[in-house]
Structures are given as structure tokens and as C-alpha cells.
Design an enzyme around this catalytic site. Structure first.
Site, PDB file in Angstrom:
ATOM      1  N   GLU A 169       6.805   7.946  41.950  1.00  0.00           N
ATOM      2  CA  GLU A 169       6.204   9.035  41.171  1.00  0.00           C
ATOM      3  C   GLU A 169       5.017   8.591  40.328  1.00  0.00           C
ATOM      4  O   GLU A 169       4.017   9.282  40.265  1.00  0.00           O
ATOM      5  CB  GLU A 169       7.244   9.572  40.171  1.00  0.00           C
ATOM      6  CG  GLU A 169       8.020  10.769  40.611  1.00  0.00           C
ATOM      7  CD  GLU A 169       8.871  11.330  39.485  1.00  0.00           C
ATOM      8  OE1 GLU A 169       9.657  10.571  38.878  1.00  0.00           O
ATOM      9  OE2 GLU A 169       8.753  12.530  39.214  1.00  0.00           O
ATOM     10  N   ARG A 180       3.082  19.676  31.635  1.00  0.00           N
ATOM     11  CA  ARG A 180       3.748  20.259  32.797  1.00  0.00           C
ATOM     12  C   ARG A 180       3.063  19.899  34.111  1.00  0.00           C
ATOM     13  O   ARG A 180       3.620  20.139  35.172  1.00  0.00           O
ATOM     14  CB  ARG A 180       3.783  21.793  32.655  1.00  0.00           C
ATOM     15  CG  ARG A 180       4.542  22.246  31.436  1.00  0.00           C
ATOM     16  CD  ARG A 180       4.397  23.736  31.243  1.00  0.00           C
ATOM     17  NE  ARG A 180       5.123  24.454  32.262  1.00  0.00           N
ATOM     18  CZ  ARG A 180       6.343  24.936  32.115  1.00  0.00           C
ATOM     19  NH1 ARG A 180       6.979  24.749  30.980  1.00  0.00           N
ATOM     20  NH2 ARG A 180       6.930  25.593  33.073  1.00  0.00           N
ATOM     21  N   CYS A 220       1.857  25.467  36.820  1.00  0.00           N
ATOM     22  CA  CYS A 220       0.903  26.377  36.174  1.00  0.00           C
ATOM     23  C   CYS A 220       1.373  26.786  34.778  1.00  0.00           C
ATOM     24  O   CYS A 220       2.572  26.876  34.518  1.00  0.00           O
ATOM     25  CB  CYS A 220       0.751  27.649  36.992  1.00  0.00           C
ATOM     26  SG  CYS A 220       0.231  27.363  38.665  1.00  0.00           S
ATOM     27  N   HIS A 255      21.573  -1.464  59.775  1.00  0.00           N
ATOM     28  CA  HIS A 255      21.503  -0.363  60.743  1.00  0.00           C
ATOM     29  C   HIS A 255      20.075   0.130  60.955  1.00  0.00           C
ATOM     30  O   HIS A 255      19.872   1.202  61.513  1.00  0.00           O
ATOM     31  CB  HIS A 255      22.406   0.790  60.301  1.00  0.00           C
ATOM     32  CG  HIS A 255      23.858   0.383  60.263  1.00  0.00           C
ATOM     33  ND1 HIS A 255      24.587   0.125  61.394  1.00  0.00           N
ATOM     34  CD2 HIS A 255      24.681   0.137  59.211  1.00  0.00           C
ATOM     35  CE1 HIS A 255      25.814  -0.244  61.050  1.00  0.00           C
ATOM     36  NE2 HIS A 255      25.894  -0.245  59.729  1.00  0.00           N
ATOM     37  N   GLU A 299      17.149   6.716  42.451  1.00  0.00           N
ATOM     38  CA  GLU A 299      16.393   7.145  41.271  1.00  0.00           C
ATOM     39  C   GLU A 299      15.320   6.101  40.919  1.00  0.00           C
ATOM     40  O   GLU A 299      14.204   6.456  40.539  1.00  0.00           O
ATOM     41  CB  GLU A 299      17.363   7.394  40.104  1.00  0.00           C
ATOM     42  CG  GLU A 299      16.738   7.725  38.770  1.00  0.00           C
ATOM     43  CD  GLU A 299      15.851   8.975  38.769  1.00  0.00           C
ATOM     44  OE1 GLU A 299      15.855   9.743  39.744  1.00  0.00           O
ATOM     45  OE2 GLU A 299      15.130   9.156  37.768  1.00  0.00           O
ATOM     46  N   LYS A 357      11.396   6.943  40.706  1.00  0.00           N
ATOM     47  CA  LYS A 357      10.584   6.672  39.508  1.00  0.00           C
ATOM     48  C   LYS A 357       9.352   5.865  39.881  1.00  0.00           C
ATOM     49  O   LYS A 357       8.245   6.173  39.454  1.00  0.00           O
ATOM     50  CB  LYS A 357      11.382   5.875  38.473  1.00  0.00           C
ATOM     51  CG  LYS A 357      12.342   6.580  37.587  1.00  0.00           C
ATOM     52  CD  LYS A 357      11.796   7.540  36.566  1.00  0.00           C
ATOM     53  CE  LYS A 357      11.604   8.911  37.148  1.00  0.00           C
ATOM     54  NZ  LYS A 357      12.729   9.794  37.073  1.00  0.00           N
ATOM     55  N   ASN A 383       1.230  32.685  37.362  1.00  0.00           N
ATOM     56  CA  ASN A 383       2.096  31.532  37.685  1.00  0.00           C
ATOM     57  C   ASN A 383       2.991  31.925  38.856  1.00  0.00           C
ATOM     58  O   ASN A 383       3.390  33.085  38.961  1.00  0.00           O
ATOM     59  CB  ASN A 383       3.023  31.193  36.511  1.00  0.00           C
ATOM     60  CG  ASN A 383       2.322  30.376  35.455  1.00  0.00           C
ATOM     61  OD1 ASN A 383       1.140  30.118  35.557  1.00  0.00           O
ATOM     62  ND2 ASN A 383       3.070  29.976  34.440  1.00  0.00           N
ATOM     63  N   GLY A 384       3.379  30.945  39.664  1.00  0.00           N
ATOM     64  CA  GLY A 384       4.336  31.227  40.736  1.00  0.00           C
ATOM     65  C   GLY A 384       3.638  31.553  42.043  1.00  0.00           C
ATOM     66  O   GLY A 384       2.441  31.280  42.227  1.00  0.00           O
ATOM     67  N   LYS A 392       5.820  19.075  35.731  1.00  0.00           N
ATOM     68  CA  LYS A 392       7.061  18.848  34.992  1.00  0.00           C
ATOM     69  C   LYS A 392       8.121  19.857  35.390  1.00  0.00           C
ATOM     70  O   LYS A 392       9.285  19.534  35.516  1.00  0.00           O
ATOM     71  CB  LYS A 392       6.778  18.932  33.490  1.00  0.00           C
ATOM     72  CG  LYS A 392       7.981  18.636  32.607  1.00  0.00           C
ATOM     73  CD  LYS A 392       8.382  17.196  32.735  1.00  0.00           C
ATOM     74  CE  LYS A 392       9.667  16.853  32.020  1.00  0.00           C
ATOM     75  NZ  LYS A 392      10.246  15.592  32.513  1.00  0.00           N
TER      76      LYS A 392
HETATM   77  C1  AGP Z   1      11.814  13.616  37.847  1.00  0.00           C
HETATM   78  O1  AGP Z   1      11.240  12.404  37.510  1.00  0.00           O
HETATM   79  C2  AGP Z   1      11.002  14.489  38.625  1.00  0.00           C
HETATM   80  N1  AGP Z   1       9.767  14.764  38.017  1.00  0.00           N
HETATM   81  C3  AGP Z   1      11.631  15.648  39.385  1.00  0.00           C
HETATM   82  O2  AGP Z   1      12.291  15.069  40.465  1.00  0.00           O
HETATM   83  C4  AGP Z   1      12.614  16.580  38.642  1.00  0.00           C
HETATM   84  O3  AGP Z   1      13.767  15.885  38.313  1.00  0.00           O
HETATM   85  C5  AGP Z   1      12.928  17.781  39.543  1.00  0.00           C
HETATM   86  O4  AGP Z   1      11.742  18.501  39.776  1.00  0.00           O
HETATM   87  C6  AGP Z   1      13.974  18.685  38.972  1.00  0.00           C
HETATM   88  O5  AGP Z   1      13.590  19.202  37.736  1.00  0.00           O
HETATM   89  P1  AGP Z   1      14.636  19.938  36.794  1.00  0.00           P
HETATM   90  O6  AGP Z   1      15.643  18.924  36.380  1.00  0.00           O
HETATM   91  O7  AGP Z   1      13.813  20.454  35.649  1.00  0.00           O
HETATM   92  O8  AGP Z   1      15.260  21.035  37.604  1.00  0.00           O
END
Ligand code: AGP
Length: 606
Positions: free
Chosen positions: A487, A27, A2, A503, A480, A484, A98-99, A601
């Protein structure tokens, strides 16, 4: 996640609010809205989808007026529907939020008993009605907000306006960031300084529990009812949004910025002999030396960076390193051995799970509280004792790329500093430092293989499942890589340590399943080759990202030879290759690469 923007000015504010919302689009959000007061009337618009839809709605139905609030919502309570978008109204007032308000159910029941009706599923509407009820019993907007900040539990930020008091905006910060923009005869509020850049460079960061009263000519801030002064900062112009240039997406630009930002991250921190200069404080050597255990806590990609660092630190420093996902760390009994340091890693510095983990850790007997972060004025930076800044610059793409590799670089520096504090003249560490100095050009060399990587992406874009394999340092790299890909391409992807295949996951392998293996030229190569054969023997489609010196055996569906090396920094090089892979798949599928569905974000809710 938000976003809040609010403005009070001599001029019309709807365009200012709209530009602020656009600056926050990176964001992640699913609906947007705005409310403006003109004279004694308040009018609003709310749209599901992009800010552009709100802009179109504003063209058809302008909102004139010099005082307003606006919001981008990322659904938590209630689906992304117009009735759940913000601002939420209660009679003469409107509010953005927000939140998360944790005790909203309690207050909802109270308000229902009082005859209030709800038109949304949001916790925000509860806050709007409470504010209204408080004003109905005699409070002014400011004192009602001060009461509300105390009555609500959770982590949130609010901004409200009312036609009964059409000369000010009232806002509060309790667990979610809020910044005030100071103009000439005008003031603004935003959840992220990015939204202020089009209108001012002067800003005031609210502290936890602050309630702010913004008028055209003045700002007053209160902490528990007492007026307080907060310093005015100048926003760094560097934090402004540069343009995408010739790049199709921010993510692609950010991938290609990595050689430059890695160099920036190293600048002034290593001498030409590979020795680390003071990173965190001038007296750091003594206390870095005394650390005998390390607990690292983070989320998502930042967690993967921590996992790589565990391999480095246990190998080079021989100290136990415990790495944990913040939301797990939060809800279990944590044992803290003597002489343990706590380190949290966050690109944004606003991830609530990570901040809450830090706050929990603060109640324990850690020796030091350290952070690695990319945003200088973030909450995390303010709440740790020492923070190592990654200097990646603003990262707009939701999928983290340059922020991740600079986190790895910062962790490498921290590892070297801790090693140097233990053994000042270690030749090995100096050699490692020299390798680190070469990292920006190493990454440049990996980026030169973008065309070959795209060919693998063309094959993977047709698939629905992908398995990533790595061993040792490359296991977190595989994690990772899988994150990626899922996502931004929405293709299901999982990572396994290659030795774990037999396993269980081997049951999935057939002629249909693509398996991506990361094969640097390291001491685990033979072991990895054996695991790759297990895949080939079951007819699996094997795609290999291999160091130039590695010649994988057997039948492969795809092979990219890259300068991965086999040294401790190979995970950084390999990660860049997998970033390109994920990007290409998502871009070829035509997805919204920079703002993937359902993601934000900066995740400021639990
Ligand atoms: C990364 O590609 C992600 N969008 C997500 O996992 C991100 O790394 C995670 O939310 C942590 O964010 P931060 O590093 O701002 O704490």
C-alpha cells in the site's frame, strides 16, 4: 475517496470550503474543485492534484461569494483530468457528486438525443445535465433534485447550486453519507463531519433517500417529497483532527498511539479477573450463547482482522466461522445454517462493499446482525442490531494501523464474551482475559524495538518483491504485513502460509528474493523452521521477526528479536512490528505515506 463540502453563509465561503477540503484530504483523492455564486454569476476552479494546487489557483483567481460547493475527486469514471474534476456544470447550475451512478449510460444516451453535449467522461455530468433538463421543463432546483434522486441508480450523494436560485443549496443522500452543519445564520453540507469541525459542532445526519434544502437561516429535509425532521447532534470534539505533533506522518503517530487506544478499547469491558462485562447489550449472554455459526464479512485490513478471529473463535468456541471478502459475498449464493450470526467489520463504517453485504445478509435468515466499527455515526453502526465500537479515534493515515489492532481487540473481547456465555466459570477464558488486559503494555514493548526493525527496512527498500510467511495465527498477520508494505511502499508483496511454499511459490525463491518470516514461540515453530530451511536451501534472503526465546537456525539476512510471545494474542504484537517495517520502507523511499497513490481512506464505491 471523493469528498463534498458546501456552504451558504453571510460571509465569503471560499476559505470555508477550502478548509473543509483540507480536512478531507486524508480520505484520498486525485483532483479538487470549487464553484461559488456571486450575484447572478457562477465561477469555478478545478485542479488535478492536491488541494494545495487549488489553494494556489484561488490566490491567483479568487472566488468571492457567499454560496458555494467544493469537491475532492477520486477517479472512477474517467481519468484524473481537469475536465473530469468536480464541480461539473450544466448551463446555470453546478454539481458535486460522491459515489457511482450505475445507470449513467442510459441517461447519457437520452441526454445526447436531447442535444446535450458532454465535456467530461464522468457520470456526474450526466446528473448535472439531467438536473438542468428538469429545470428547463419547469421544475425548481429542489423538485428537480427530488426527481433526480429517484431517477438515478447506484450509491451516491449530490450537492447542487444554480444562479437561477442563488439563495440555496440542494443536496441528496442515496447510499453515500452526507451530513449538514448547522451554524448561526449559515449552513454547510459535507460527506464527512471532519470537514465541518472548523465551522460548527452542530450537525444533522441525513438518512437514506433524504433531500435537503439549505438556506442561510433554515434547513428543510424531505423524504419521498414529505418534509421530515432529523435530530441535531453535537459533534464530538474528540473527532477533531489533533495535530501530528512531533511525528513526521500520521501513520507513524497512529502506530505509536496503539498502546493508548488498545487500553481505551478495553476500558470498562473486562474486570480485573479477566471476565468480560456486557459488551453489546445487557441481555447478551443468552443470545450470544445461542449462536452456533458465525459469518464475518469485511474488506482489506478489516478482512485480515476477521481471519485472525476465525482462528481464535474456532479454537476457543469450537463453532464454525466463515470469513469472506465483502465484494465476493455479494455475488454468490450464500447458505446460512440455523442459528448463524452475521458480523461485519469496518473501520469507517462507510465501505460500500461491506454495507451492501450487510444489506444482502439482511434478506437472509441470520439470527443476529452485528458490527465492529470505529466511527460512531456511520452507516454501518446504524444498520446493524448491535455494534461493538473499537474506540481507536480518527485514523488519518490511509493505511490502517490502530484501527486494525483495535478491531482485533474488539474481536478478542467478542470471542471471550461468547465463550463466557457458554461457560461462565471457564478458568481458561479468564486467563485469556487477563492476557488481553496486558495487551497495551505488550504492544508498548514491541514498539521499543523500532530501531532494530528499521535496519530490516533499510535492506528491503531496495527490493521490488517480498514474500511474507506465517503459519497458523501468523498467516493473516503475514497477509496484513504484505498489504501494508504494498500500500505505502509500492513494493510488490505477497503472503503465503509457510507450509504452502513447496506447492508453488518456492519456484520464485533465489538469491535475489527477500522472504520475511514471522516466528512467535508457538506450537507451529518447528514446522515454520522447516519451511525457513526450504528458503535457505534455495539461497533466499531470509529476514525473521522472532520471539525473544526463538533462535532460528541457518543463515539469515536479518533477525529482529521481539517480545512476540506464542499465545493467542501474538498476532497483535507481530502486526505492530510489520506496520513499523512497512512505514519505515515507505518513509525512506520518500513516499506520501499518509496518502498513498490510487487509494482512499473510505471506499464508498463498489
Ligand atoms: C487498510 O490499510 C486499507 N486502506 C483498506 O484495506 C481498508 O482496510 C479497507 O478499505 C476496508 O476499510 P473499512 O475498514 O473502513 O471498511
Amino acid at each position: 475517496m471523493c469528498g463534498i463540502v458546501a456552504a451558504i453563509a453571510e460571509r465569503e465561503v471560499s476559505r470555508i470550503l477550502l478548509e473543509g477540503l483540507k480536512a478531507l484530504e486524508y480520505r484520498g483523492y486525485d483532483s479538487a474543485g470549487m464553484a461559488v455564486i456571486q450575484g447572478q454569476a457562477i465561477d469555478s476552479l478545478r485542479e488535478v492534484g492536491k488541494v494545495q494546487r487549488l489553494e494556489q489557483a484561488l490566490e491567483a483567481h479568487p472566488l468571492p461569494g457567499r454560496l458555494g460547493i467544493a469537491h475532492t475527486r477520486w477517479a472512477t469514471h474517467g481519468k484524473p483530468e481537469t475536465r473530469n474534476a468536480h464541480p461539473q456544470a450544466s448551463g446555470h447550475l453546478m454539481l458535486v457528486h460522491n459515489g457511482v451512478i450505475e445507470n449513467h449510460q442510459h441517461w447519457r444516451e437520452h441526454l445526447l438525443e436531447q442535444g446535450y453535449q458532454f465535456s467530461s467522461d464522468t457520470d456526474t455530468e450526466v446528473a448535472a445535465h439531467l438536473l438542468h433538463q428538469r429545470m428547463a421543463s419547469g421544475d425548481e432546483l429542489l423538485s428537480a433534485m427530488q426527481w433526480l434522486a429517484g431517477a438515478l441508480e447506484g450509491a451516491f450523494a449530490l450537492a447542487a447550486i444554480s444562479t437561477k436560485e442563488p439563495e440555496h443549496i440542494v443536496a441528496c443522500r442515496k447510499g453515500a453519507p452526507l451530513v449538514i452543519g448547522v451554524g448561526i445564520g449559515e449552513h454547510f453540507v459535507a460527506s464527512d463531519p471532519m470537514a465541518l469541525l472548523p465551522v460548527t459542532r452542530q450537525c444533522i445526519y441525513l438518512e437514506e433517500g433524504d433531500v435537503a434544502d439549505l438556506q442561510r437561516e433554515s434547513v428543510s429535509i424531505y423524504q419521498q417529497g414529505q418534509a421530515v425532521k432529523r435530530p441535531v447532534h453535537r459533534l464530538d470534539t474528540e473527532s477533531g483532527r489533533a495535530s501530528k505533533g512531533a511525528y513526521r506522518h500520521w501513520m507513524l503517530k497512529e502506530i505509536h498511539e496503539q498502546p493508548a487506544v488498545l487500553a481505551e478499547c478495553l476500558e470498562g469491558r473486562l474486570d480485573s479477573q479477566g471476565r468480560v462485562l456486557p459488551l453489546l447489550a445487557h441481555d447478551e449472554s443468552a443470545w450470544l450463547q445461542s449462536i452456533e455459526n458465525l459469518h464475518i464479512v469485511a474488506c482489506g485490513t478489516s478482512y485480515h482482522a476477521a481471519l485472525v478471529a476465525r482462528y481464535w473463535m474456532e479454537e476457543w468456541l469450537q463453532i464454525p466461522v466463515h470469513v469472506e471478502i465483502a465484494s465476493e459475498y455479494l455475488y454468490r449464493r450464500v447458505v446460512v445454517p440455523d442459528k448463524t450470526a452475521f458480523l461485519c467489520i469496518s473501520q469507517s463504517g462507510e465501505t460500500l462493499d461491506t454495507l451492501n453485504a450487510l444489506r444482502k445478509a439482511r434478506k437472509k435468515a441470520y439470527q443476529h446482525y452485528l458490527g465492529i466499527c470505529n466511527v460512531a455515526r456511520s452507516t454501518l453502526v446504524r444498520e446493524v442490531d448491535h455494534c461493538l465500537m473499537t474506540r481507536a479515534g480518527p485514523e488519518i493515515g490511509v493505511a490502517s494501523t490502530k484501527a486494525y489492532t483495535t478491531q482485533l481487540t474488539a474481536l478478542a473481547l467478542l470471542m471471550l464474551a461468547m465463550g463466557q456465555a457458554r461457560d461462565e466459570n471457564s478458568e481458561n477464558l479468564q486467563q485469556a482475559g487477563k492476557q488481553l488486559l496486558r495487551l497495551p503494555s505488550d504492544v508498548e514493548a514491541v514498539l521499543a524495538h523500532a530501531d532494530a526493525i528499521r535496519q530490516i527496512a533499510e535492506a528491503l527498500m531496495q527490493k521490488t518483491n517480498v514474500i511474507f510467511l506465517g503459519r497458523g495465527y501468523q498467516y493473516p498477520v503475514a497477509m496484513e504485513g504484505a498489504l501494508k508494505l504494498k500500500e505505502i511502499s509500492y513494493i510488490h508483496a505477497e503472503a503465503y502460509p509457510a507450509g504452502e511454499l513447496k506447492h508453488g511459490p518456492l519456484a520464485l525463491v533465489n538469491e535475489e528474493l527477500p522472504v520475511v518470516a514471522v516466528a512467535p514461540n508457538d506450537r507451529l515453530l518447528q514446522k515454520l523452521q522447516a519451511n525457513m530451511k526450504e528458503v535457505q536451501a534455495r539461497g533466499g534472503q531470509l529476514y525473521v521477526f522472532a520471539d525473544e526465546a526463538v533462535q532460528p537456525e541457518g543463515q539469515l539476512r536479518g533477525l529482529v528479536h521481539l517480545p512476540l510471545g506464542g499465545d493467542w494474542l501474538s498476532p497483535v504484537r507481530a502486526s505492530v512490528a510489520l506496520q513499523l517495517l512497512a512505514y519505515d520502507v515507505a518513509a525512506m523511499l520518500g513516499h506520501d505515506v499518509d496518502q498513498p497513490r490510487n487509494l482512499a481512506k473510505s471506499v464508498t464505491v463498489e
